[in-house]
Motif scaffolding. Structure first.
Motif, PDB file in Angstrom:
ATOM      1  N   GLY A   1      -5.781 -15.106   8.353  1.00 35.39           N
ATOM      2  CA  GLY A   1      -4.854 -15.231   7.233  1.00 35.39           C
ATOM      3  C   GLY A   1      -4.450 -13.887   6.660  1.00 35.39           C
ATOM      4  O   GLY A   1      -3.407 -13.760   6.011  1.00 35.39           O
ATOM      5  N   MET A   2      -5.265 -12.867   6.894  1.00 33.35           N
ATOM      6  CA  MET A   2      -4.970 -11.554   6.347  1.00 33.35           C
ATOM      7  C   MET A   2      -4.280 -10.629   7.343  1.00 33.35           C
ATOM      8  O   MET A   2      -3.716  -9.611   6.944  1.00 33.35           O
ATOM      9  CB  MET A   2      -6.275 -10.907   5.855  1.00 33.35           C
ATOM     10  CG  MET A   2      -6.847 -11.688   4.685  1.00 33.35           C
ATOM     11  SD  MET A   2      -8.341 -11.023   3.988  1.00 33.35           S
ATOM     12  CE  MET A   2      -7.857  -9.391   3.544  1.00 33.35           C
ATOM     13  N   GLU A   3      -4.321 -10.987   8.577  1.00 32.58           N
ATOM     14  CA  GLU A   3      -3.779 -10.088   9.597  1.00 32.58           C
ATOM     15  C   GLU A   3      -2.288  -9.772   9.441  1.00 32.58           C
ATOM     16  O   GLU A   3      -1.877  -8.635   9.682  1.00 32.58           O
ATOM     17  CB  GLU A   3      -4.095 -10.637  10.992  1.00 32.58           C
ATOM     18  CG  GLU A   3      -5.579 -10.460  11.338  1.00 32.58           C
ATOM     19  CD  GLU A   3      -5.962 -11.106  12.656  1.00 32.58           C
ATOM     20  OE1 GLU A   3      -7.122 -10.909  13.077  1.00 32.58           O
ATOM     21  OE2 GLU A   3      -5.144 -11.801  13.260  1.00 32.58           O
ATOM     22  N   PRO A   4      -1.448 -10.739   9.044  1.00 28.23           N
ATOM     23  CA  PRO A   4      -0.018 -10.400   8.891  1.00 28.23           C
ATOM     24  C   PRO A   4       0.236  -9.318   7.845  1.00 28.23           C
ATOM     25  O   PRO A   4       1.311  -8.723   7.831  1.00 28.23           O
ATOM     26  CB  PRO A   4       0.606 -11.738   8.457  1.00 28.23           C
ATOM     27  CG  PRO A   4      -0.327 -12.775   8.951  1.00 28.23           C
ATOM     28  CD  PRO A   4      -1.696 -12.164   8.824  1.00 28.23           C
ATOM     29  N   HIS A   5      -0.741  -9.093   6.974  1.00 29.53           N
ATOM     30  CA  HIS A   5      -0.576  -8.110   5.909  1.00 29.53           C
ATOM     31  C   HIS A   5      -1.244  -6.780   6.251  1.00 29.53           C
ATOM     32  O   HIS A   5      -1.416  -5.932   5.384  1.00 29.53           O
ATOM     33  CB  HIS A   5      -1.159  -8.662   4.607  1.00 29.53           C
ATOM     34  CG  HIS A   5      -0.478  -9.915   4.156  1.00 29.53           C
ATOM     35  ND1 HIS A   5       0.729  -9.908   3.475  1.00 29.53           N
ATOM     36  CD2 HIS A   5      -0.819 -11.218   4.324  1.00 29.53           C
ATOM     37  CE1 HIS A   5       1.093 -11.165   3.238  1.00 29.53           C
ATOM     38  NE2 HIS A   5       0.173 -11.983   3.735  1.00 29.53           N
ATOM     39  N   GLN A   6      -1.579  -6.622   7.519  1.00 28.13           N
ATOM     40  CA  GLN A   6      -2.224  -5.373   7.941  1.00 28.13           C
ATOM     41  C   GLN A   6      -1.630  -4.831   9.231  1.00 28.13           C
ATOM     42  O   GLN A   6      -2.307  -4.165  10.006  1.00 28.13           O
ATOM     43  CB  GLN A   6      -3.733  -5.612   8.131  1.00 28.13           C
ATOM     44  CG  GLN A   6      -4.427  -6.083   6.869  1.00 28.13           C
ATOM     45  CD  GLN A   6      -5.917  -6.265   7.072  1.00 28.13           C
ATOM     46  OE1 GLN A   6      -6.655  -5.301   7.200  1.00 28.13           O
ATOM     47  NE2 GLN A   6      -6.375  -7.508   7.084  1.00 28.13           N
ATOM     48  N   THR A   7      -0.377  -5.131   9.462  1.00 32.55           N
ATOM     49  CA  THR A   7       0.270  -4.647  10.690  1.00 32.55           C
ATOM     50  C   THR A   7       0.812  -3.240  10.529  1.00 32.55           C
ATOM     51  O   THR A   7       1.106  -2.566  11.511  1.00 32.55           O
ATOM     52  CB  THR A   7       1.429  -5.565  11.090  1.00 32.55           C
ATOM     53  OG1 THR A   7       2.463  -5.477  10.094  1.00 32.55           O
ATOM     54  CG2 THR A   7       0.967  -7.011  11.222  1.00 32.55           C
ATOM     55  N   GLY A   8       1.005  -2.834   9.280  1.00 38.40           N
ATOM     56  CA  GLY A   8       1.584  -1.518   9.036  1.00 38.40           C
ATOM     57  C   GLY A   8       3.102  -1.527   9.016  1.00 38.40           C
ATOM     58  O   GLY A   8       3.729  -0.473   8.872  1.00 38.40           O
ATOM     59  N   SER A   9       3.695  -2.722   9.138  1.00 32.14           N
ATOM     60  CA  SER A   9       5.156  -2.804   9.156  1.00 32.14           C
ATOM     61  C   SER A   9       5.627  -3.907   8.217  1.00 32.14           C
ATOM     62  O   SER A   9       5.021  -4.975   8.152  1.00 32.14           O
ATOM     63  CB  SER A   9       5.643  -3.106  10.576  1.00 32.14           C
ATOM     64  OG  SER A   9       7.020  -3.457  10.581  1.00 32.14           O
ATOM     65  N   LEU A  10       6.709  -3.654   7.500  1.00 32.66           N
ATOM     66  CA  LEU A  10       7.283  -4.646   6.600  1.00 32.66           C
ATOM     67  C   LEU A  10       8.322  -5.522   7.294  1.00 32.66           C
ATOM     68  O   LEU A  10       8.880  -6.438   6.684  1.00 32.66           O
ATOM     69  CB  LEU A  10       7.930  -3.948   5.395  1.00 32.66           C
ATOM     70  CG  LEU A  10       6.990  -3.160   4.489  1.00 32.66           C
ATOM     71  CD1 LEU A  10       7.780  -2.429   3.414  1.00 32.66           C
ATOM     72  CD2 LEU A  10       5.947  -4.067   3.854  1.00 32.66           C
ATOM     73  N   SER A  11       8.557  -5.265   8.562  1.00 39.24           N
ATOM     74  CA  SER A  11       9.644  -5.962   9.253  1.00 39.24           C
ATOM     75  C   SER A  11       9.382  -7.454   9.406  1.00 39.24           C
ATOM     76  O   SER A  11      10.310  -8.235   9.603  1.00 39.24           O
ATOM     77  CB  SER A  11       9.873  -5.331  10.632  1.00 39.24           C
ATOM     78  OG  SER A  11       8.714  -5.484  11.440  1.00 39.24           O
ATOM     79  N   GLY A  12       8.122  -7.859   9.291  1.00 41.35           N
ATOM     80  CA  GLY A  12       7.795  -9.286   9.399  1.00 41.35           C
ATOM     81  C   GLY A  12       7.958 -10.042   8.096  1.00 41.35           C
ATOM     82  O   GLY A  12       7.695 -11.237   8.023  1.00 41.35           O
ATOM     83  N   GLY A  13       8.377  -9.324   7.046  1.00 43.24           N
ATOM     84  CA  GLY A  13       8.581  -9.971   5.758  1.00 43.24           C
ATOM     85  C   GLY A  13       7.308 -10.217   4.980  1.00 43.24           C
ATOM     86  O   GLY A  13       7.298 -11.001   4.020  1.00 43.24           O
ATOM     87  N   LYS A  14       6.223  -9.552   5.381  1.00 41.14           N
ATOM     88  CA  LYS A  14       4.941  -9.715   4.691  1.00 41.14           C
ATOM     89  C   LYS A  14       4.537  -8.399   4.028  1.00 41.14           C
ATOM     90  O   LYS A  14       4.692  -7.331   4.612  1.00 41.14           O
ATOM     91  CB  LYS A  14       3.831 -10.121   5.688  1.00 41.14           C
ATOM     92  CG  LYS A  14       4.146 -11.369   6.492  1.00 41.14           C
ATOM     93  CD  LYS A  14       4.180 -12.607   5.645  1.00 41.14           C
ATOM     94  CE  LYS A  14       4.355 -13.851   6.514  1.00 41.14           C
ATOM     95  NZ  LYS A  14       4.480 -15.079   5.697  1.00 41.14           N
ATOM     96  N   SER A  15       4.015  -8.500   2.823  1.00 38.11           N
ATOM     97  CA  SER A  15       3.520  -7.298   2.151  1.00 38.11           C
ATOM     98  C   SER A  15       2.390  -6.690   2.974  1.00 38.11           C
ATOM     99  O   SER A  15       1.754  -7.387   3.769  1.00 38.11           O
ATOM    100  CB  SER A  15       3.018  -7.642   0.751  1.00 38.11           C
ATOM    101  OG  SER A  15       1.932  -8.553   0.807  1.00 38.11           O
ATOM    102  N   GLN A  16       2.161  -5.408   2.788  1.00 42.07           N
ATOM    103  CA  GLN A  16       1.176  -4.688   3.599  1.00 42.07           C
ATOM    104  C   GLN A  16       0.159  -3.952   2.733  1.00 42.07           C
ATOM    105  O   GLN A  16       0.526  -3.319   1.737  1.00 42.07           O
ATOM    106  CB  GLN A  16       1.874  -3.683   4.506  1.00 42.07           C
ATOM    107  CG  GLN A  16       2.803  -4.307   5.531  1.00 42.07           C
ATOM    108  CD  GLN A  16       2.062  -5.144   6.561  1.00 42.07           C
ATOM    109  OE1 GLN A  16       1.104  -4.675   7.182  1.00 42.07           O
ATOM    110  NE2 GLN A  16       2.509  -6.380   6.765  1.00 42.07           N
ATOM    111  N   PHE A  17      -1.109  -4.078   3.135  1.00 37.62           N
ATOM    112  CA  PHE A  17      -2.145  -3.292   2.478  1.00 37.62           C
ATOM    113  C   PHE A  17      -1.965  -1.824   2.840  1.00 37.62           C
ATOM    114  O   PHE A  17      -1.556  -1.480   3.957  1.00 37.62           O
ATOM    115  CB  PHE A  17      -3.533  -3.750   2.916  1.00 37.62           C
ATOM    116  CG  PHE A  17      -3.980  -5.037   2.280  1.00 37.62           C
ATOM    117  CD1 PHE A  17      -3.960  -6.228   2.992  1.00 37.62           C
ATOM    118  CD2 PHE A  17      -4.437  -5.050   0.966  1.00 37.62           C
ATOM    119  CE1 PHE A  17      -4.378  -7.413   2.404  1.00 37.62           C
ATOM    120  CE2 PHE A  17      -4.850  -6.232   0.368  1.00 37.62           C
ATOM    121  CZ  PHE A  17      -4.812  -7.429   1.093  1.00 37.62           C
ATOM    122  N   LEU A  18      -2.279  -0.947   1.891  1.00 39.53           N
ATOM    123  CA  LEU A  18      -2.300   0.477   2.191  1.00 39.53           C
ATOM    124  C   LEU A  18      -3.429   0.777   3.170  1.00 39.53           C
ATOM    125  O   LEU A  18      -4.378   0.001   3.300  1.00 39.53           O
ATOM    126  CB  LEU A  18      -2.491   1.290   0.904  1.00 39.53           C
ATOM    127  CG  LEU A  18      -1.364   1.205  -0.125  1.00 39.53           C
ATOM    128  CD1 LEU A  18      -1.696   2.059  -1.343  1.00 39.53           C
ATOM    129  CD2 LEU A  18      -0.038   1.646   0.485  1.00 39.53           C
TER     130      LEU A  18
END
Lengths: 178, 142
Positions: free
Chosen positions: A88-105
């Motif tokens: 559930g957290m992986e989409p927010h750790q790709t390093g890219s915003l192109s998927g429309g998901k916020s990203q962790f620093l």
């Protein structure tokens, strides 16, 4: 520990035990950040008293004592009540915003993100409560930011935490509470 | 308890994911707000939440999918509105948000929807179940 920023008020921080040598976040006095790579029990010691923010918009003073973390037999990180839902957290750790998901620093990816979410869930339990319609709580990390929003690329110090009826949790950087 | 298999619903919505976008997702929301006076929609665009929560008179009436064209609804009124504005949205109509009465064929959906570990969300083997509550599906993919 380096002091990241100065706040005028005593700030409560959700402790993220950053294990990476490159960044060491100052938490607050009397709280030790334990390097989880050194201790497999991921123990975080210390307590803090300060002003915190819940999604209701009401700030309150509270004492938050992070609890020790461990792993389930399936290898999932847990604090004894909540269990991390890693996919559930992986989409927010790709390093890219192109998927429309916020990203962790960067400092909050991987295990650090999981510890942050477990602490935020525990904090929500103790102080904020949960939105029963979508299992969500919003917690402010006062020594943030912790992520970047997908909609506008802006940094955020808010964490959205979601929990199922079986206490599986995942989270993401969230929009500021209005 | 009779279980409801929603495998085909999920596969159908995934097949149409290419036709779904932010504009259509927002159009559905606008239509709901325009036609249901007491509706309130919650969606954190900054986070990229996987679902918009539709509340009617302070009760959850349904969830609209962001990643694929799917809606899970409890209100028939809401279902009709969604069908009118987006005919290709897969609609799952439910009667209970929290009853673990739904199942999926994991062999068919696992490679497409990767986030299913929560379904076996307990280390207690006596409680492990493959049936789940539909709200847990929504929360886990939020």
């Amino acid at each position: 520990m380096k002091r990241k920023e100065l706040f005028c008020m005593t700030s409560f921080t959700v402790v993220a035990a950053t294990c990476f040598a490159s960044v060491s976040f100052a938490v607050i006095d009397n709280v030790q950040i334990h390097n989880s790579t050194m201790n497999p029990s991921f123990r975080i010691a210390g307590a803090s008293l300060g002003e915190v923010m819940c999604s209701t918009g009401v700030s309150k003073k509270a004492t938050f004592t992070p609890v020790a973390k461990s792993r389930t037999k399936e290898g999932r990180l847990t604090d004894g009540k909540f269990v991390i839902d890693k996919p559930g957290m992986e989409p927010h750790q790709t390093g890219s915003l192109s998927g429309g998901k916020s990203q962790f620093l960067q400092a909050y990816v991987g295990e650090a993100a999981e510890i942050l979410i477990l602490d935020a869930a525990r904090f929500a339990d103790q102080n904020c409560g949960w939105n029963s319609s979508n299992g969500k709580a919003k917690v402010l990390v006062t020594n943030g930011p912790i992520g970047v929003l997908a909609s506008n690329g802006q940094k955020t110090s808010w964490v959205n935490v979601y929990k199922t009826s079986t206490n599986f949790v995942h989270g993401s950087p969230g929009s500021p509470q209005e | 308890m009779k279980h409801i298999d929603i495998t085909q619903n999920l596969l159908q919505s995934k097949e149409l994911a290419g036709t779904w976008n932010l504009e259509r997702f927002l159009a559905v929301q606008s239509s709901i707000l325009a036609q249901l006076a007491e509706s309130v929609i919650e969606w954190d665009e900054g986070s990229g939440e996987g679902w918009a929560t539709v509340n009617i008179r302070n009760e959850v009436a349904g969830y609209i999918g962001f990643d694929t064209p799917i809606a899970v609804v409890k209100s028939s009124e809401l279902a009709n509105i969604v069908r009118l504005v987006a005919t290709d949205v897969t609609i799952i109509e439910v009667t209970n948000w929290d009853l673990p009465e739904y199942i999926v064929d994991l062999s068919k959906v696992k490679s497409i929807f990767t986030n299913w570990s929560w379904i076996f969300a307990t280390d207690d083997a006596t409680k492990a179940s493959k049936a789940f509550a539909v709200r847990d599906l929504v929360i886990s993919t939020m």
